[in-house]
Write a protein that holds these residues in place. Structure first.
Motif, PDB file in Angstrom:
ATOM      1  N   GLU A  44     -17.953  61.519  58.634  1.00 37.62           N
ATOM      2  CA  GLU A  44     -16.941  62.630  59.106  1.00 37.62           C
ATOM      3  C   GLU A  44     -15.955  62.492  58.556  1.00 37.62           C
ATOM      4  O   GLU A  44     -14.917  63.659  57.985  1.00 37.62           O
ATOM      5  N   ARG A  45     -15.377  61.085  58.304  1.00 38.66           N
ATOM      6  CA  ARG A  45     -13.956  60.621  57.315  1.00 38.66           C
ATOM      7  C   ARG A  45     -14.224  61.417  56.349  1.00 38.66           C
ATOM      8  O   ARG A  45     -12.987  62.070  55.912  1.00 38.66           O
ATOM      9  N   ALA A  46     -15.879  61.036  55.508  1.00 40.69           N
ATOM     10  CA  ALA A  46     -16.127  61.871  54.364  1.00 40.69           C
ATOM     11  C   ALA A  46     -15.884  63.414  54.241  1.00 40.69           C
ATOM     12  O   ALA A  46     -15.905  63.323  52.859  1.00 40.69           O
ATOM     13  N   VAL A  59     -21.413  69.951  58.160  1.00 36.31           N
ATOM     14  CA  VAL A  59     -20.163  70.722  57.201  1.00 36.31           C
ATOM     15  C   VAL A  59     -20.638  72.042  56.803  1.00 36.31           C
ATOM     16  O   VAL A  59     -20.096  72.936  57.382  1.00 36.31           O
ATOM     17  N   GLU A  60     -22.086  72.093  55.529  1.00 34.89           N
ATOM     18  CA  GLU A  60     -22.363  73.443  55.525  1.00 34.89           C
ATOM     19  C   GLU A  60     -23.320  73.861  56.061  1.00 34.89           C
ATOM     20  O   GLU A  60     -22.598  75.268  56.073  1.00 34.89           O
ATOM     21  N   ARG A  61     -23.544  73.601  57.366  1.00 36.29           N
ATOM     22  CA  ARG A  61     -23.805  74.623  58.896  1.00 36.29           C
ATOM     23  C   ARG A  61     -22.529  75.315  59.216  1.00 36.29           C
ATOM     24  O   ARG A  61     -22.701  76.087  60.097  1.00 36.29           O
ATOM     25  N   LEU A  62     -21.440  74.325  59.305  1.00 32.37           N
ATOM     26  CA  LEU A  62     -20.102  75.173  59.369  1.00 32.37           C
ATOM     27  C   LEU A  62     -19.400  75.969  59.074  1.00 32.37           C
ATOM     28  O   LEU A  62     -18.046  76.423  59.830  1.00 32.37           O
ATOM     29  N   GLY A  63     -19.867  76.016  57.629  1.00 31.68           N
ATOM     30  CA  GLY A  63     -18.864  77.146  56.869  1.00 31.68           C
ATOM     31  C   GLY A  63     -17.919  76.449  56.130  1.00 31.68           C
ATOM     32  O   GLY A  63     -17.010  76.809  56.285  1.00 31.68           O
ATOM     33  N   PHE A  64     -17.787  75.077  56.318  1.00 32.68           N
ATOM     34  CA  PHE A  64     -16.761  74.317  55.772  1.00 32.68           C
ATOM     35  C   PHE A  64     -17.213  73.617  54.498  1.00 32.68           C
ATOM     36  O   PHE A  64     -18.130  73.447  54.271  1.00 32.68           O
ATOM     37  N   GLU A  65     -16.147  73.361  53.442  1.00 34.61           N
ATOM     38  CA  GLU A  65     -15.840  72.933  51.852  1.00 34.61           C
ATOM     39  C   GLU A  65     -15.186  71.978  52.281  1.00 34.61           C
ATOM     40  O   GLU A  65     -14.138  71.455  52.075  1.00 34.61           O
ATOM     41  N   PRO A  66     -16.364  70.956  51.454  1.00 30.11           N
ATOM     42  CA  PRO A  66     -15.561  69.202  51.975  1.00 30.11           C
ATOM     43  C   PRO A  66     -14.587  68.770  50.745  1.00 30.11           C
ATOM     44  O   PRO A  66     -14.517  69.864  49.379  1.00 30.11           O
ATOM     45  N   ALA A  67     -13.666  68.597  51.209  1.00 29.17           N
ATOM     46  CA  ALA A  67     -12.396  67.934  49.684  1.00 29.17           C
ATOM     47  C   ALA A  67     -12.516  67.102  49.210  1.00 29.17           C
ATOM     48  O   ALA A  67     -13.458  66.606  48.879  1.00 29.17           O
ATOM     49  N   LEU A  68     -11.757  67.796  47.379  1.00 30.95           N
ATOM     50  CA  LEU A  68     -12.504  66.946  46.938  1.00 30.95           C
ATOM     51  C   LEU A  68     -12.462  64.913  46.529  1.00 30.95           C
ATOM     52  O   LEU A  68     -13.504  64.702  46.568  1.00 30.95           O
ATOM     53  N   SER A  69     -11.571  65.279  47.372  1.00 32.54           N
ATOM     54  CA  SER A  69     -11.304  63.644  47.793  1.00 32.54           C
ATOM     55  C   SER A  69     -12.575  63.224  48.372  1.00 32.54           C
ATOM     56  O   SER A  69     -13.332  61.817  48.934  1.00 32.54           O
ATOM     57  N   ALA A  70     -12.332  63.895  49.400  1.00 32.17           N
ATOM     58  CA  ALA A  70     -14.038  63.916  50.113  1.00 32.17           C
ATOM     59  C   ALA A  70     -15.022  63.342  49.750  1.00 32.17           C
ATOM     60  O   ALA A  70     -15.622  62.280  50.130  1.00 32.17           O
ATOM     61  N   ARG A  71     -15.847  64.027  48.473  1.00 33.05           N
ATOM     62  CA  ARG A  71     -16.247  64.309  48.464  1.00 33.05           C
ATOM     63  C   ARG A  71     -16.736  62.899  47.032  1.00 33.05           C
ATOM     64  O   ARG A  71     -17.387  62.198  46.730  1.00 33.05           O
ATOM     65  N   ASN A  72     -15.487  62.993  46.488  1.00 32.67           N
ATOM     66  CA  ASN A  72     -15.212  61.549  46.172  1.00 32.67           C
ATOM     67  C   ASN A  72     -15.497  59.883  46.621  1.00 32.67           C
ATOM     68  O   ASN A  72     -15.979  59.328  45.968  1.00 32.67           O
ATOM     69  N   SER A  73     -15.871  60.384  47.945  1.00 27.66           N
ATOM     70  CA  SER A  73     -16.400  58.472  48.367  1.00 27.66           C
ATOM     71  C   SER A  73     -17.540  58.614  48.831  1.00 27.66           C
ATOM     72  O   SER A  73     -18.091  57.480  49.788  1.00 27.66           O
ATOM     73  N   VAL A  74     -18.162  59.561  48.354  1.00 30.38           N
ATOM     74  CA  VAL A  74     -19.558  59.543  48.572  1.00 30.38           C
ATOM     75  C   VAL A  74     -21.055  59.599  47.919  1.00 30.38           C
ATOM     76  O   VAL A  74     -20.761  59.895  46.241  1.00 30.38           O
ATOM     77  N   MET A  75     -21.534  58.834  47.434  1.00 31.56           N
ATOM     78  CA  MET A  75     -22.936  58.706  46.822  1.00 31.56           C
ATOM     79  C   MET A  75     -22.271  58.126  45.529  1.00 31.56           C
ATOM     80  O   MET A  75     -22.065  58.567  44.480  1.00 31.56           O
ATOM     81  N   THR A  76     -21.396  57.608  45.510  1.00 32.81           N
ATOM     82  CA  THR A  76     -20.362  57.000  44.687  1.00 32.81           C
ATOM     83  C   THR A  76     -21.291  55.842  43.312  1.00 32.81           C
ATOM     84  O   THR A  76     -21.233  56.642  42.028  1.00 32.81           O
ATOM     85  N   ALA A  77     -22.273  55.237  43.974  1.00 34.42           N
ATOM     86  CA  ALA A  77     -22.860  54.427  42.944  1.00 34.42           C
ATOM     87  C   ALA A  77     -24.237  55.340  41.554  1.00 34.42           C
ATOM     88  O   ALA A  77     -24.326  55.789  40.635  1.00 34.42           O
ATOM     89  N   GLU A  78     -24.762  56.894  42.544  1.00 33.77           N
ATOM     90  CA  GLU A  78     -25.477  57.538  42.398  1.00 33.77           C
ATOM     91  C   GLU A  78     -24.633  58.300  41.643  1.00 33.77           C
ATOM     92  O   GLU A  78     -24.838  58.882  40.058  1.00 33.77           O
ATOM     93  N   LYS A  79     -23.308  58.545  41.814  1.00 39.07           N
ATOM     94  CA  LYS A  79     -22.755  59.706  40.325  1.00 39.07           C
ATOM     95  C   LYS A  79     -22.335  58.884  39.231  1.00 39.07           C
ATOM     96  O   LYS A  79     -22.058  59.445  38.002  1.00 39.07           O
ATOM     97  N   GLU A  80     -22.180  57.626  39.527  1.00 35.33           N
ATOM     98  CA  GLU A  80     -21.426  56.633  38.397  1.00 35.33           C
ATOM     99  C   GLU A  80     -22.964  56.913  37.264  1.00 35.33           C
ATOM    100  O   GLU A  80     -22.692  57.232  36.044  1.00 35.33           O
ATOM    101  N   ARG A  81     -24.023  57.017  38.095  1.00 35.14           N
ATOM    102  CA  ARG A  81     -25.791  56.962  37.118  1.00 35.14           C
ATOM    103  C   ARG A  81     -25.773  58.265  36.454  1.00 35.14           C
ATOM    104  O   ARG A  81     -25.536  58.109  34.799  1.00 35.14           O
ATOM    105  N   ILE A  82     -25.480  59.228  37.191  1.00 33.08           N
ATOM    106  CA  ILE A  82     -25.371  60.685  36.928  1.00 33.08           C
ATOM    107  C   ILE A  82     -24.939  61.256  35.317  1.00 33.08           C
ATOM    108  O   ILE A  82     -24.637  61.077  34.526  1.00 33.08           O
ATOM    109  N   ALA A  83     -23.297  60.038  35.175  1.00 35.43           N
ATOM    110  CA  ALA A  83     -22.098  60.242  34.881  1.00 35.43           C
ATOM    111  C   ALA A  83     -22.499  59.905  33.572  1.00 35.43           C
ATOM    112  O   ALA A  83     -22.499  60.119  32.416  1.00 35.43           O
ATOM    113  N   LYS A  84     -22.897  58.456  33.350  1.00 36.17           N
ATOM    114  CA  LYS A  84     -22.963  57.675  32.130  1.00 36.17           C
ATOM    115  C   LYS A  84     -24.463  58.681  31.359  1.00 36.17           C
ATOM    116  O   LYS A  84     -24.393  57.905  30.274  1.00 36.17           O
TER     117      LYS A  84
END
Length: 253
Positions: A44-46, A59-84
């Motif tokens: 929830e904090r993310a 949050v998608e079911r509630l019509g919300f869009e997470p802020a960039l700062s929140a998205r940066n804090s989840v799935m971090t290892a996966e995002k690093e691998r995708i970027a590489k």
């Protein structure tokens, strides 16, 4: 199972089922209810779930869009691998478009220092960071800055893209499905993404597996518009095969 893996699984279940409950998760994941409640608090904090009595709703079911700062804090290892993995899609020299987003931001940070590139971005913070790199020429797309994503949108950005044609566009997405293609919550940002794809010879989507199977309001690309989808290796193989059959080259990082 590590805490981040467990939270990713909770988020996946919430998105696929519409909600999750503490008791069911505790039994399925073989942890205590208190552990699940702590996980839901972290999510929830993310900004990716909203706590409700006895569980949580994505949050998608509630019509919300997470802020960039929140998205940066989840799935971090996966995002690093995708970027590489995305580094293999870079031209030896030439120009690229890098969309605003938590995964594409990691790609921008990983750009090689020994390659001369022109980089077109629609993120003011990203432009400021890349402009300090002597091997990069940075083009910043002007326009209105969306506070939630720190991405520029509207006429100023769209007009500039009409006169550009890059080698590769690296794009983020909020959702992707075999039925609806690639989607995002905001129509203005959807228009921007569509124009970026149209301004490149090839388009590469960077998205972790939790984005798959989610649909948002604004569709910015059909499956046929995208050349490559780079995601993490937690994606269900049947879904990966479906995208391959639709003509998209899949890379599982």
């Amino acid at each position: 199972m590590y805490a981040e893996e467990r939270r990713a699984e909770i988020l996946r279940r919430a998105r696929s089922g519409g909600r999750v409950d503490v008791v069911g998760l505790a039994e399925t994941l073989s942890v205590t209810g208190e552990t699940i409640r702590r996980d839901l608090t972290v999510l929830e904090r993310a900004g990716v779930v909203r706590r409700v009595h006895g569980g949580a709703i994505p949050v998608e079911r509630l019509g919300f869009e997470p802020a960039l700062s929140a998205r940066n804090s989840v799935m971090t290892a996966e995002k690093e691998r995708i970027a590489k993995a995305a580094l293999a899609e870079l031209p030896d020299e030439g120009s690229v478009i890098i969309d605003a987003g938590s995964t594409s931001e990691r790609l921008a940070e990983a750009l090689p220092v020994d390659r001369e590139l022109t980089v077109v971005v629609n993120s003011p913070p990203l432009a400021a960071t890349l402009a300090a790199r002597p091997n990069l020429t940075v083009i910043m797309l002007g326009g209105r800055v969306r506070r939630r994503t720190l991405a520029t949108v509207d006429d100023g950005s769209l007009h500039m893209l009409e006169h550009l044609y890059a080698d590769v566009a690296f794009m983020g997405t909020n959702g992707v499905s075999l039925e609806r293609g690639f989607t995002t919550p905001d129509p203005a940002e959807g228009a921007m993404k569509r124009a970026m794809i149209g301004a490149a010879r090839r388009s590469v989507i960077l998205a972790d597996h939790t984005k798959v199977g989610i649909d948002y309001l604004a569709r910015f690309a059909d499956l046929a518009d995208i050349d490559t989808l780079i995601t993490d290796d937690a994606l269900d193989q049947e879904l990966a095969d479906g995208f391959e059959q639709a003509g998209i080259r899949m890379v599982l990082a």
